[in-house]
Write a protein that holds these residues in place. Sequence first.
Motif, PDB file in Angstrom:
ATOM      1  N   MET A 207       0.851  -1.190   0.000  1.00  0.00           N
ATOM      2  CA  MET A 207       0.000   0.000   0.000  1.00  0.00           C
ATOM      3  C   MET A 207       0.887   1.240   0.000  1.00  0.00           C
ATOM      4  SD  MET A 207      -2.514  -1.284   3.003  1.00  0.00           S
ATOM      5  CE  MET A 207      -3.093  -2.993   2.983  1.00  0.00           C
ATOM      6  N   SER A 208       0.424   2.259  -0.698  1.00  0.00           N
ATOM      7  CA  SER A 208       1.192   3.498  -0.759  1.00  0.00           C
ATOM      8  C   SER A 208       0.616   4.466   0.269  1.00  0.00           C
ATOM      9  CB  SER A 208       1.090   4.074  -2.171  1.00  0.00           C
ATOM     10  OG  SER A 208       1.818   5.255  -2.260  1.00  0.00           O
TER      11      SER A 208
ATOM     12  N   GLU B  50       1.853   7.363   3.665  1.00  0.00           N
ATOM     13  CA  GLU B  50       2.900   7.990   4.483  1.00  0.00           C
ATOM     14  C   GLU B  50       3.020   7.359   5.865  1.00  0.00           C
ATOM     15  OE1 GLU B  50       5.160  10.497   3.685  1.00  0.00           O
ATOM     16  OE2 GLU B  50       4.400   9.915   1.726  1.00  0.00           O
TER      17      GLU B  50
ATOM     18  N   ASP C 104       2.320   8.563   8.798  1.00  0.00           N
ATOM     19  CA  ASP C 104       2.967   9.492   9.746  1.00  0.00           C
ATOM     20  C   ASP C 104       2.509   9.181  11.167  1.00  0.00           C
ATOM     21  OD1 ASP C 104       4.471  11.093   7.948  1.00  0.00           O
ATOM     22  OD2 ASP C 104       2.627  12.096   7.311  1.00  0.00           O
TER      23      ASP C 104
ATOM     24  N   ILE D  10       4.654  16.901  12.432  1.00  0.00           N
ATOM     25  CA  ILE D  10       3.863  16.407  11.304  1.00  0.00           C
ATOM     26  C   ILE D  10       2.712  15.592  11.892  1.00  0.00           C
ATOM     27  CG2 ILE D  10       3.895  14.982   9.225  1.00  0.00           C
ATOM     28  CD1 ILE D  10       6.992  15.432   9.207  1.00  0.00           C
TER      29      ILE D  10
ATOM     30  N   TRP E  94      -1.041  10.575  10.461  1.00  0.00           N
ATOM     31  CA  TRP E  94      -1.823  10.283   9.256  1.00  0.00           C
ATOM     32  C   TRP E  94      -1.523   8.843   8.898  1.00  0.00           C
ATOM     33  CZ3 TRP E  94      -0.324  11.977   3.656  1.00  0.00           C
ATOM     34  CH2 TRP E  94      -1.352  11.618   2.773  1.00  0.00           C
TER      35      TRP E  94
ATOM     36  N   VAL F 236       2.772   0.780  12.188  1.00  0.00           N
ATOM     37  CA  VAL F 236       2.996   0.119  10.899  1.00  0.00           C
ATOM     38  C   VAL F 236       3.808   1.067  10.001  1.00  0.00           C
ATOM     39  CG1 VAL F 236       1.861  -0.832   8.855  1.00  0.00           C
ATOM     40  CG2 VAL F 236       0.901  -1.265  11.127  1.00  0.00           C
ATOM     41  N   SER F 237       4.720   0.479   9.219  1.00  0.00           N
ATOM     42  CA  SER F 237       5.680   1.285   8.455  1.00  0.00           C
ATOM     43  C   SER F 237       5.031   2.079   7.326  1.00  0.00           C
ATOM     44  CB  SER F 237       6.771   0.397   7.870  1.00  0.00           C
ATOM     45  OG  SER F 237       6.299  -0.239   6.704  1.00  0.00           O
ATOM     46  N   LYS F 238       5.785   3.051   6.845  1.00  0.00           N
ATOM     47  CA  LYS F 238       5.436   3.759   5.615  1.00  0.00           C
ATOM     48  C   LYS F 238       5.373   2.748   4.468  1.00  0.00           C
ATOM     49  CE  LYS F 238       7.262   7.538   2.802  1.00  0.00           C
ATOM     50  NZ  LYS F 238       8.186   8.675   2.792  1.00  0.00           N
ATOM     51  N   ASN F 239       4.483   2.987   3.520  1.00  0.00           N
ATOM     52  CA  ASN F 239       4.300   2.077   2.387  1.00  0.00           C
ATOM     53  C   ASN F 239       4.184   0.624   2.852  1.00  0.00           C
ATOM     54  OD1 ASN F 239       4.539   4.262   0.572  1.00  0.00           O
ATOM     55  ND2 ASN F 239       6.770   4.135   0.728  1.00  0.00           N
TER      56      ASN F 239
ATOM     57  N   THR G 132       4.724  -4.892   7.747  1.00  0.00           N
ATOM     58  CA  THR G 132       6.009  -4.219   7.938  1.00  0.00           C
ATOM     59  C   THR G 132       5.891  -3.118   8.972  1.00  0.00           C
ATOM     60  OG1 THR G 132       5.447  -2.819   6.069  1.00  0.00           O
ATOM     61  CG2 THR G 132       6.885  -4.683   5.656  1.00  0.00           C
ATOM     62  N   LEU G 133       6.903  -3.049   9.808  1.00  0.00           N
ATOM     63  CA  LEU G 133       6.959  -2.012  10.834  1.00  0.00           C
ATOM     64  C   LEU G 133       8.113  -1.079  10.518  1.00  0.00           C
ATOM     65  CD1 LEU G 133       6.303  -4.263  13.944  1.00  0.00           C
ATOM     66  CD2 LEU G 133       4.686  -2.918  12.626  1.00  0.00           C
ATOM     67  N   PRO G 134       8.031   0.147  11.020  1.00  0.00           N
ATOM     68  CA  PRO G 134       9.067   1.106  10.626  1.00  0.00           C
ATOM     69  C   PRO G 134      10.425   0.820  11.259  1.00  0.00           C
ATOM     70  CG  PRO G 134       7.559   2.095  12.196  1.00  0.00           C
ATOM     71  CD  PRO G 134       7.037   0.732  11.904  1.00  0.00           C
TER      72      PRO G 134
ATOM     73  N   LEU H 108       5.672   0.165  -6.029  1.00  0.00           N
ATOM     74  CA  LEU H 108       4.697   1.252  -6.068  1.00  0.00           C
ATOM     75  C   LEU H 108       5.196   2.376  -6.969  1.00  0.00           C
ATOM     76  CD1 LEU H 108       3.897   1.252  -2.244  1.00  0.00           C
ATOM     77  CD2 LEU H 108       2.363   0.444  -4.053  1.00  0.00           C
TER      78      LEU H 108
END
Lengths: 103, 217, 280
Positions: free
Chosen positions: A22-23, A25, A27, A39, A42, A65-68, C23-25, C56
């Motif tokens: 998934m695309s 951010e 944040d 920031i 989001w 959960v990570s970005k992308n 996935t986690l940051p 992507l």
Amino acid sequence: MPDPMKIRANLVGDSTEVKVLMSHEMDTGLAKDSSGKVIPAWFIQKVTVLHNDQQVLYAQWGTAVSKNPFMSFKFKGGAKGDKVTITWVDNHNETRTDSAVVG
Amino acid sequence: MIPRISGTRLAGIAVLLAGAAAILYGCAGTPAEDNSASVEAQTIAMMKESFKAHGQAGLDRLDQDDTQRLCSKYSTTPPPAAVAKKIEGENLAKVRYPADGKLMGDWKKGEKIAQLGRGMQFSDDPAKPAGANCYACHQLAPKELSYGTMGPSLYQFGKKRGYTEENRRYVWAKVYDAEAFSACTNMPRFGEHHILTDEQIRDVVALLMDPESPVNR
Amino acid sequence: MPRKLRSIPGAAAALALAVITVTLPIVSVPAAAQESVEKAIEQYRQDLQGGNPAELWEARGEEIWNTPRGPKHASFKSCDLGLGPGIVKGAYAQLPRYFPDAGRVLDLESRLVWCMVNQQGLTHAEATKVTFGKGSRKRSDLEALTAYVVAQSDGTKMNVSLADPHVRDMYEIGEKMFFYRAGTHDFACATCHGSDGKRIRLQDLPNLTKKADAQRAYTSWPAYRVSQGEVRTFQWRLHDCLRQQRFPDLIYGSDASIALTTYLAARANGAAYAGPGMKR
């Protein structure tokens, strides 16, 4: 309009393996921009997965959960040609729905 | 953009011919050296067109001093003894000791300088002091596991070498201008290039030479 | 640090046996834990098998490639990357190359800019407005296009020809530049990338003067940088290396950037291209 997801769904033995990118951010609301301003958070909050018309997964996500994000899971059953439909909704009420055919 | 490029081969041949002519008179380098000099000139001209000044990093950063020019030729092999001697001599002459003769500062501040990687990049605020980022290349205090291996381990440096005035002067000079001791080293010349102030160099000397420093514990 | 989150979704239907991986940051980790960072990245790569987020970018790049744009309403279908107009497959593995229509040796990114300017009618400033993106608020078409194009060379052997004298000149200049020491820190590329088995902090450094390392390094760029959440291109890689070298600002698509790319790309010849990659 959010970017499309990238979905792969494949039959592996008697299960369907789904992988989705998934695309977003994602944040956390904890980071600051270069001028020092926070920031705002989001992030994707809800993820729903339908196998044809039946819901097989519902998840509530947070800022951990990570970005992308990348998510993979398996569900029992499914057949080639079936449809897997994924929807996410974020905390701005933006949403995106994409589908893939089980291969 | 450099329009000259497409003519490079011709220019190279011209240089080769000139080189051959010069050899007849017994006073020139080999054609290979001449070709290398021609490529070098083109490289410098191209770089001048391909960078823009940004923040504290002006285009003058591309200008080489003697040491840099010579050491660019000896990146993977050590320089010949005569060249090494020249480089070390020139740099030794540039080493300045502090006017008040005080070589040791505060190892706690030295540790912070050794950790800090910021400084001198176009993205850095020039008003803030630069670090030395010693840990990028050296092991120092044992509690820091994230250290590089470009340079030798400096763990227990002072303890092993001895806490003498002579060694303190050596460490000062080495940090100030490392090229004075090993020609074409990878280590930056922190004093000579004004990366660190005298006070900061003192603190780094203390990190290595103070018996109380974690480096020596 | 990437970790796996395994849980059974409460609301899943009874027939849905689900093991979810999400996935986690990557967050900053204490020094003691960094020893395992490389391993963790490897684990992350495995978790994401077939799911590099660079996909992507590839999808977005493909859409841009096929969409008419600019004052001339031209798509990239008329853009010749060296194998003919619109041909993308295998093109990246042969770049940089000399383009007679441009009168210059160009890498992929400068060629994309050339097509935007000369075929689509954009100004150079418009074409290069965002070279390196930052999140969804500041996205780079060039990064997306690059991700799309390089992915079509995945598995193709690197084959940068030095037969053309223009390309060979650029190779020789790139080589000189690689060893060129300057700036406040006396750094050249070779300072960090000229010896075996060295590292900066805990980051292993490829020795780019050795064929095997040069091949491994070049064929894994462009890459999705996990710590930035962005696809980064080879122009970015050089730009950021030179920033840390304390050099001034390398101009995007400049001759020196292409010369250095030519040197490094040709040194990777013979190895199968394997990008977009994934990096810490």
